[in-house]
Design a protein around this motif. Sequence first.
Motif, PDB file in Angstrom:
ATOM      1  N   ASP A 245      -3.629  13.409   6.617  1.00  0.00           N
ATOM      2  CA  ASP A 245      -4.966  13.624   6.068  1.00  0.00           C
ATOM      3  C   ASP A 245      -5.938  12.471   6.281  1.00  0.00           C
ATOM      4  OD1 ASP A 245      -3.999  16.050   5.183  1.00  0.00           O
ATOM      5  OD2 ASP A 245      -3.513  15.314   3.173  1.00  0.00           O
ATOM      6  N   ALA A 246      -5.442  11.302   6.689  1.00  0.00           N
ATOM      7  CA  ALA A 246      -6.316  10.136   6.849  1.00  0.00           C
ATOM      8  C   ALA A 246      -7.456  10.340   7.839  1.00  0.00           C
ATOM      9  CB  ALA A 246      -5.484   8.919   7.252  1.00  0.00           C
ATOM     10  N   PRO A 247      -7.259  11.085   8.957  1.00  0.00           N
ATOM     11  CA  PRO A 247      -8.361  11.222   9.909  1.00  0.00           C
ATOM     12  C   PRO A 247      -9.645  11.793   9.298  1.00  0.00           C
ATOM     13  CG  PRO A 247      -6.334  11.932  10.941  1.00  0.00           C
ATOM     14  CD  PRO A 247      -6.018  11.702   9.482  1.00  0.00           C
ATOM     15  N   GLY A 248      -9.511  12.630   8.296  1.00  0.00           N
ATOM     16  CA  GLY A 248     -10.686  13.208   7.651  1.00  0.00           C
ATOM     17  C   GLY A 248     -11.428  12.256   6.755  1.00  0.00           C
ATOM     18  N   HIS A 249     -10.893  11.041   6.581  1.00  0.00           N
ATOM     19  CA  HIS A 249     -11.512  10.077   5.665  1.00  0.00           C
ATOM     20  C   HIS A 249     -11.749   8.716   6.316  1.00  0.00           C
ATOM     21  CE1 HIS A 249     -11.050  12.857   2.302  1.00  0.00           C
ATOM     22  NE2 HIS A 249      -9.881  13.154   2.846  1.00  0.00           N
ATOM     23  N   LEU A 250     -11.517   8.630   7.632  1.00  0.00           N
ATOM     24  CA  LEU A 250     -11.795   7.411   8.374  1.00  0.00           C
ATOM     25  C   LEU A 250     -13.023   7.599   9.251  1.00  0.00           C
ATOM     26  CD1 LEU A 250      -8.209   6.365   9.538  1.00  0.00           C
ATOM     27  CD2 LEU A 250      -9.730   4.964   8.120  1.00  0.00           C
ATOM     28  N   THR A 251     -13.787   6.533   9.426  1.00  0.00           N
ATOM     29  CA  THR A 251     -14.880   6.564  10.388  1.00  0.00           C
ATOM     30  C   THR A 251     -14.305   6.579  11.799  1.00  0.00           C
ATOM     31  OG1 THR A 251     -14.997   4.155  10.358  1.00  0.00           O
ATOM     32  CG2 THR A 251     -16.436   5.339   8.824  1.00  0.00           C
ATOM     33  N   ASP A 252     -15.166   6.777  12.792  1.00  0.00           N
ATOM     34  CA  ASP A 252     -14.689   6.915  14.173  1.00  0.00           C
ATOM     35  C   ASP A 252     -13.889   5.709  14.648  1.00  0.00           C
ATOM     36  OD1 ASP A 252     -15.854   9.381  14.277  1.00  0.00           O
ATOM     37  OD2 ASP A 252     -17.654   8.725  15.353  1.00  0.00           O
ATOM     38  N   ASP A 253     -14.265   4.514  14.177  1.00  0.00           N
ATOM     39  CA  ASP A 253     -13.510   3.312  14.564  1.00  0.00           C
ATOM     40  C   ASP A 253     -12.694   2.790  13.389  1.00  0.00           C
ATOM     41  OD1 ASP A 253     -15.568   2.425  12.980  1.00  0.00           O
ATOM     42  OD2 ASP A 253     -16.016   0.653  14.197  1.00  0.00           O
ATOM     43  N   GLY A 254     -12.310   3.696  12.483  1.00  0.00           N
ATOM     44  CA  GLY A 254     -11.595   3.307  11.280  1.00  0.00           C
ATOM     45  C   GLY A 254     -10.153   2.907  11.539  1.00  0.00           C
ATOM     46  N   LEU A 255      -9.592   2.182  10.567  1.00  0.00           N
ATOM     47  CA  LEU A 255      -8.228   1.655  10.668  1.00  0.00           C
ATOM     48  C   LEU A 255      -7.436   2.046   9.428  1.00  0.00           C
ATOM     49  CD1 LEU A 255      -6.314  -0.291  12.335  1.00  0.00           C
ATOM     50  CD2 LEU A 255      -7.104  -2.100  10.779  1.00  0.00           C
ATOM     51  N   LEU A 256      -6.193   2.459   9.651  1.00  0.00           N
ATOM     52  CA  LEU A 256      -5.270   2.798   8.566  1.00  0.00           C
ATOM     53  C   LEU A 256      -4.146   1.775   8.548  1.00  0.00           C
ATOM     54  CD1 LEU A 256      -4.151   4.847   6.404  1.00  0.00           C
ATOM     55  CD2 LEU A 256      -2.937   5.941   8.309  1.00  0.00           C
ATOM     56  N   ILE A 257      -3.876   1.207   7.365  1.00  0.00           N
ATOM     57  CA  ILE A 257      -2.768   0.265   7.189  1.00  0.00           C
ATOM     58  C   ILE A 257      -1.906   0.786   6.039  1.00  0.00           C
ATOM     59  CG2 ILE A 257      -2.121  -2.063   6.481  1.00  0.00           C
ATOM     60  CD1 ILE A 257      -4.580  -3.101   7.899  1.00  0.00           C
ATOM     61  N   VAL A 258      -0.611   0.975   6.305  1.00  0.00           N
ATOM     62  CA  VAL A 258       0.290   1.565   5.309  1.00  0.00           C
ATOM     63  C   VAL A 258       1.607   0.791   5.290  1.00  0.00           C
ATOM     64  CG1 VAL A 258       1.528   3.641   4.566  1.00  0.00           C
ATOM     65  CG2 VAL A 258      -0.722   3.851   5.658  1.00  0.00           C
ATOM     66  N   GLU A 259       2.101   0.549   4.090  1.00  0.00           N
ATOM     67  CA  GLU A 259       3.401  -0.076   3.911  1.00  0.00           C
ATOM     68  C   GLU A 259       4.460   1.003   3.665  1.00  0.00           C
ATOM     69  OE1 GLU A 259       5.676  -3.149   0.821  1.00  0.00           O
ATOM     70  OE2 GLU A 259       3.490  -3.145   0.940  1.00  0.00           O
ATOM     71  N   VAL A 260       5.533   0.973   4.460  1.00  0.00           N
ATOM     72  CA  VAL A 260       6.636   1.919   4.251  1.00  0.00           C
ATOM     73  C   VAL A 260       7.980   1.203   4.104  1.00  0.00           C
ATOM     74  CG1 VAL A 260       5.482   3.843   5.418  1.00  0.00           C
ATOM     75  CG2 VAL A 260       6.936   2.282   6.744  1.00  0.00           C
ATOM     76  N   GLY A 261       7.970  -0.124   4.089  1.00  0.00           N
ATOM     77  CA  GLY A 261       9.181  -0.881   3.827  1.00  0.00           C
ATOM     78  C   GLY A 261      10.331  -0.550   4.753  1.00  0.00           C
ATOM     79  N   MET A 262      11.500  -0.316   4.157  1.00  0.00           N
ATOM     80  CA  MET A 262      12.712  -0.057   4.929  1.00  0.00           C
ATOM     81  C   MET A 262      12.705   1.308   5.613  1.00  0.00           C
ATOM     82  SD  MET A 262      14.423  -2.818   4.705  1.00  0.00           S
ATOM     83  CE  MET A 262      16.051  -2.312   5.282  1.00  0.00           C
ATOM     84  N   SER A 263      11.688   2.128   5.340  1.00  0.00           N
ATOM     85  CA  SER A 263      11.583   3.436   5.993  1.00  0.00           C
ATOM     86  C   SER A 263      10.930   3.338   7.367  1.00  0.00           C
ATOM     87  CB  SER A 263      10.807   4.407   5.102  1.00  0.00           C
ATOM     88  OG  SER A 263      11.512   4.663   3.901  1.00  0.00           O
ATOM     89  N   GLU A 264      10.672   2.115   7.820  1.00  0.00           N
ATOM     90  CA  GLU A 264      10.047   1.905   9.135  1.00  0.00           C
ATOM     91  C   GLU A 264      10.834   2.593  10.248  1.00  0.00           C
ATOM     92  OE1 GLU A 264       9.540  -1.833  12.264  1.00  0.00           O
ATOM     93  OE2 GLU A 264       9.489  -2.238  10.103  1.00  0.00           O
ATOM     94  N   ARG A 265      12.135   2.389  10.287  1.00  0.00           N
ATOM     95  CA  ARG A 265      12.934   2.974  11.365  1.00  0.00           C
ATOM     96  C   ARG A 265      12.902   4.493  11.323  1.00  0.00           C
ATOM     97  NH1 ARG A 265      18.490  -0.689  11.797  1.00  0.00           N
ATOM     98  NH2 ARG A 265      17.469  -2.670  12.359  1.00  0.00           N
TER      99      ARG A 265
END
Length: 312
Positions: A245-265
């Motif tokens: 859902d993030a694309p609907g709330h970011l500007t055209d040059d927007g950036l998303l940063i998310v922490e997922v911890g040990m679920s990275e792999r």
Amino acid sequence: MRRAHMTAELSTIVDLIRYAASRFNAAGLTFGHSHDNAIDEATHLVLSCLHLPPDLPPAYGSARVTADEKARVLALVDRRIETREPVAYLVGEAWFASMPFKSDRRALVPRSPIAELIEEGFSPWLDGRDVERALDLCTGSGCIGIAMAAHNPYWRVDIADISDDALTLARENIAQHQLGDRVRALRSDLFSGVQGERYELIVSNPPYVTDAEYAALPGEYAHEPKLGLTAGADGLDIALRILRDAPGHLTDDGLLIVEVGMSERALDALLPEVPFTWIEFKVGPMGVFALEQRDLLEHAAAIRAAAAQRPG
């Protein structure tokens, strides 16, 4: 009687810190709430109990404490060991991005490597970009969003959470830092409460603990709201909804940063074609990714397909 005899010899701030750290290590406590060792946690407990700042000059370590002050500290040391309650809850305060935040059972104890990004201006990720609006999703105590606003005086920041208790705490922290003119707290199930809003930066530290990990967590974590910790069998139930859902709330040059911890792999394995940039911190990788708006759009179909297999 033996314990009373031992503590009778304690008289200074550093005495109390050393004693608390020794007791914590002997009791086999787990350190994972802002600190990773007994000495730092003991320092937090003692200095907070004495209403002193965490950067107290070392010379004050030899300062003598009063009998009442000593009794308060020793009572909290005993409580920490007996109940396994995090120190931040015991003293009602945690430090995040060099700022104090009110902390209690209404939200997780503030702790995230994202603090390092905030203090470094999100460089190089935001270099050359103008940010006017930012969103802290799954805000909990509000620490990430409030710190972003404090460190960036021209940003307007929305902080959002589904928990009314967490939002009440977050609003208290907004008031404490006098940022009510630029930080807005919103009740929102992820993006549901920010319809029509767009941001140059979205940052989130959502729940990402797997069901198996939660069952094995030490007693310290049982004091925190489970809602803020768990996210399904692989810890990605919430992160996938954010990606979808993030694309609907970011500007055209927007950036998303998310922490997922040990679920990275697990995330890399689930979406191998998505170009996640896993951020390196001073202590190494910490399960935090950065992703551009254009990449979210390019891989939207794969992300939607993965999210469709999850609840919500």
